[in-house]
Write an enzyme that holds these catalytic residues in place. Structure first.
Site, PDB file in Angstrom:
ATOM      1  N   ASP A 137      96.459  45.764  -0.772  1.00 14.78           N
ATOM      2  CA  ASP A 137      96.052  45.959   0.619  1.00 14.78           C
ATOM      3  C   ASP A 137      97.265  46.352   1.468  1.00 14.78           C
ATOM      4  O   ASP A 137      98.368  45.827   1.300  1.00 14.78           O
ATOM      5  CB  ASP A 137      95.421  44.666   1.162  1.00 14.78           C
ATOM      6  CG  ASP A 137      94.625  44.894   2.428  1.00 14.78           C
ATOM      7  OD1 ASP A 137      93.395  44.740   2.402  1.00 14.78           O
ATOM      8  OD2 ASP A 137      95.254  45.221   3.476  1.00 14.78           O
ATOM      9  N   ASN A 156      83.516  41.160   2.716  1.00 19.08           N
ATOM     10  CA  ASN A 156      83.008  41.222   4.081  1.00 19.08           C
ATOM     11  C   ASN A 156      81.899  42.271   4.143  1.00 19.08           C
ATOM     12  O   ASN A 156      82.079  43.389   3.671  1.00 19.08           O
ATOM     13  CB  ASN A 156      84.128  41.604   5.052  1.00 19.08           C
ATOM     14  CG  ASN A 156      85.213  40.545   5.123  1.00 19.08           C
ATOM     15  OD1 ASN A 156      84.921  39.354   5.157  1.00 19.08           O
ATOM     16  ND2 ASN A 156      86.466  40.960   5.137  1.00 19.08           N
ATOM     17  N   GLN A 193      83.832  43.668   8.529  1.00 16.54           N
ATOM     18  CA  GLN A 193      84.038  44.798   7.606  1.00 16.54           C
ATOM     19  C   GLN A 193      84.522  46.008   8.388  1.00 16.54           C
ATOM     20  O   GLN A 193      83.914  46.410   9.383  1.00 16.54           O
ATOM     21  CB  GLN A 193      82.730  45.147   6.870  1.00 16.54           C
ATOM     22  CG  GLN A 193      82.925  46.278   5.861  1.00 16.54           C
ATOM     23  CD  GLN A 193      81.658  46.632   5.092  1.00 16.54           C
ATOM     24  OE1 GLN A 193      80.584  46.092   5.349  1.00 16.54           O
ATOM     25  NE2 GLN A 193      81.789  47.545   4.141  1.00 16.54           N
ATOM     26  N   SER A 194      85.646  46.582   7.934  1.00 17.35           N
ATOM     27  CA  SER A 194      86.220  47.714   8.667  1.00 17.35           C
ATOM     28  C   SER A 194      86.242  49.001   7.849  1.00 17.35           C
ATOM     29  O   SER A 194      86.447  50.077   8.416  1.00 17.35           O
ATOM     30  CB  SER A 194      87.645  47.375   9.133  1.00 17.35           C
ATOM     31  OG  SER A 194      88.476  47.116   8.026  1.00 17.35           O
ATOM     32  N   HIS A 197      84.498  46.786  -1.131  1.00 16.77           N
ATOM     33  CA  HIS A 197      85.769  46.328  -1.704  1.00 16.77           C
ATOM     34  C   HIS A 197      85.763  44.816  -1.788  1.00 16.77           C
ATOM     35  O   HIS A 197      85.304  44.133  -0.884  1.00 16.77           O
ATOM     36  CB  HIS A 197      86.961  46.820  -0.867  1.00 16.77           C
ATOM     37  CG  HIS A 197      86.792  46.620   0.608  1.00 16.77           C
ATOM     38  ND1 HIS A 197      85.995  47.410   1.397  1.00 16.77           N
ATOM     39  CD2 HIS A 197      87.314  45.683   1.439  1.00 16.77           C
ATOM     40  CE1 HIS A 197      86.034  46.994   2.648  1.00 16.77           C
ATOM     41  NE2 HIS A 197      86.819  45.930   2.696  1.00 16.77           N
ATOM     42  N   LEU A 198      86.269  44.308  -2.891  1.00 19.64           N
ATOM     43  CA  LEU A 198      86.454  42.876  -3.072  1.00 19.64           C
ATOM     44  C   LEU A 198      87.909  42.564  -2.753  1.00 19.64           C
ATOM     45  O   LEU A 198      88.825  43.127  -3.360  1.00 19.64           O
ATOM     46  CB  LEU A 198      86.163  42.473  -4.529  1.00 19.64           C
ATOM     47  CG  LEU A 198      84.713  42.212  -4.946  1.00 19.64           C
ATOM     48  CD1 LEU A 198      83.813  43.359  -4.601  1.00 19.64           C
ATOM     49  CD2 LEU A 198      84.629  41.872  -6.422  1.00 19.64           C
ATOM     50  N   HIS A 199      88.125  41.697  -1.769  1.00 20.36           N
ATOM     51  CA  HIS A 199      89.483  41.216  -1.501  1.00 20.36           C
ATOM     52  C   HIS A 199      89.837  40.169  -2.555  1.00 20.36           C
ATOM     53  O   HIS A 199      89.035  39.268  -2.825  1.00 20.36           O
ATOM     54  CB  HIS A 199      89.569  40.542  -0.127  1.00 20.36           C
ATOM     55  CG  HIS A 199      89.321  41.442   1.043  1.00 20.36           C
ATOM     56  ND1 HIS A 199      90.354  41.973   1.793  1.00 20.36           N
ATOM     57  CD2 HIS A 199      88.174  41.889   1.612  1.00 20.36           C
ATOM     58  CE1 HIS A 199      89.846  42.711   2.778  1.00 20.36           C
ATOM     59  NE2 HIS A 199      88.518  42.673   2.691  1.00 20.36           N
TER      60      HIS A 199
HETATM   61  P1  5GP Z   1      87.531  44.817   5.517  1.00 20.37           P
HETATM   62  O1  5GP Z   1      87.945  44.373   6.877  1.00 20.37           O
HETATM   63  O2  5GP Z   1      86.678  46.075   5.571  1.00 20.37           O
HETATM   64  O3  5GP Z   1      86.907  43.740   4.687  1.00 20.37           O
HETATM   65  O4  5GP Z   1      88.870  45.172   4.752  1.00 20.37           O
HETATM   66  C1  5GP Z   1      89.458  46.422   4.749  1.00 20.37           C
HETATM   67  C2  5GP Z   1      90.853  46.237   4.194  1.00 20.37           C
HETATM   68  O5  5GP Z   1      91.348  47.496   3.818  1.00 20.37           O
HETATM   69  C3  5GP Z   1      91.835  45.651   5.205  1.00 20.37           C
HETATM   70  O6  5GP Z   1      92.372  44.458   4.672  1.00 20.37           O
HETATM   71  C4  5GP Z   1      92.873  46.744   5.388  1.00 20.37           C
HETATM   72  O7  5GP Z   1      94.175  46.227   5.517  1.00 20.37           O
HETATM   73  C5  5GP Z   1      92.717  47.572   4.135  1.00 20.37           C
HETATM   74  N1  5GP Z   1      93.001  48.983   4.295  1.00 20.37           N
HETATM   75  C6  5GP Z   1      92.474  49.808   5.231  1.00 20.37           C
HETATM   76  N2  5GP Z   1      92.914  51.071   5.047  1.00 20.37           N
HETATM   77  C7  5GP Z   1      93.735  51.038   3.958  1.00 20.37           C
HETATM   78  C8  5GP Z   1      94.492  52.029   3.268  1.00 20.37           C
HETATM   79  O8  5GP Z   1      94.494  53.211   3.599  1.00 20.37           O
HETATM   80  N3  5GP Z   1      95.219  51.608   2.187  1.00 20.37           N
HETATM   81  C9  5GP Z   1      95.227  50.311   1.755  1.00 20.37           C
HETATM   82  N4  5GP Z   1      95.979  50.014   0.680  1.00 20.37           N
HETATM   83  N5  5GP Z   1      94.515  49.349   2.391  1.00 20.37           N
HETATM   84  C10 5GP Z   1      93.793  49.700   3.467  1.00 20.37           C
END
Ligand code: 5GP
Ligand code: ZN
Length: 115
Positions: free
Chosen positions: A32, A88, A95-96, A101-103
Site C-alpha cells: 500500500d 472495505n 472504500q476509496s 482489494h484485501l488489505h
Molecule cells: P480503500 O480505502 O479503498 O479500502 O483502500 C484503498 C487503498 O489503496 C488505500 O490504503 C490507499 O493507500 C491505497 N492506494 C490508493 N492508490 C494507490 C496506488 O496507486 N498505489 C498503491 N500501492 N496503493 C494505493
C-alpha cells in the site's frame, strides 16, 4: 475486462509502478502507498470488480479461493504474531478505490474494534 480508468487494473498491468510482493496469473499482492502498519499489503484479483459483493456474485470458488489464499500467505509471511485482513465496501466503510482489494496488515498490535 480491465477498466482503463482504474488504478489497480493499471497496477496489475504494470502501467503504474507498485512494490510487488507476489504475483500469479490472476492475483497480485503489492504494498500500500500509504501504509497503516509496518506491513500493509493489498491483494487484488486481475479481473476488475468494484467490490466484494460484486466479486462473490460473479466469481467461482477457485477465483475466491485464489485471492484469499494469496492474502493469507502474504499475511503469514509478514506476521510476527498475527495479521489482519480487511475489506472495505462502500462509503460507510471508507472504500476509496473501486477495484476489490484485501488489505493485509501486520507488524504491530492492531486495535479492536477498528474505526
Ligand atoms: P480503500 O480505502 O479503498 O479500502 O483502500 C484503498 C487503498 O489503496 C488505500 O490504503 C490507499 O493507500 C491505497 N492506494 C490508493 N492508490 C494507490 C496506488 O496507486 N498505489 C498503491 N500501492 N496503493 C494505493
Ligand atoms: Zn480495476
Amino acid at each position: 475486462m480491465a477498466d482503463p480508468d482504474c488504478p489497480f487494473c493499471k497496477i496489475f498491468a504494470r502501467e503504474i509502478p507498485a512494490q510487488e510482493v507476489t504475483r500469479t496469473q490472476n492475483v497480485l499482492v503489492f504494498r500500500d502507498l500509504n501504509p497503516q502498519a509496518p506491513t500493509h499489503l493489498l491483494a487484488i484479483p486481475q479481473r476488475h470488480v468494484a467490490d466484494l459483493g460484486e466479486f462473490v456474485r460473479s466469481a467461482d470458488a477457485a477465483e475466491v479461493g485464489a485471492l484469499f489464499t494469496a492474502a493469507s500467505h502474504a499475511g503469514r509471511e509478514a506476521s510476527v504474531s498475527g495479521y489482519r485482513i480487511v475489506v472495505n465496501e462502500g462509503p460507510d466503510a471508507g472504500q476509496s478505490v473501486a477495484h476489490l482489494h484485501l488489505h493485509v496488515l501486520a507488524g504491530r498490535s492492531l486495535r479492536w474494534p477498528p474505526g
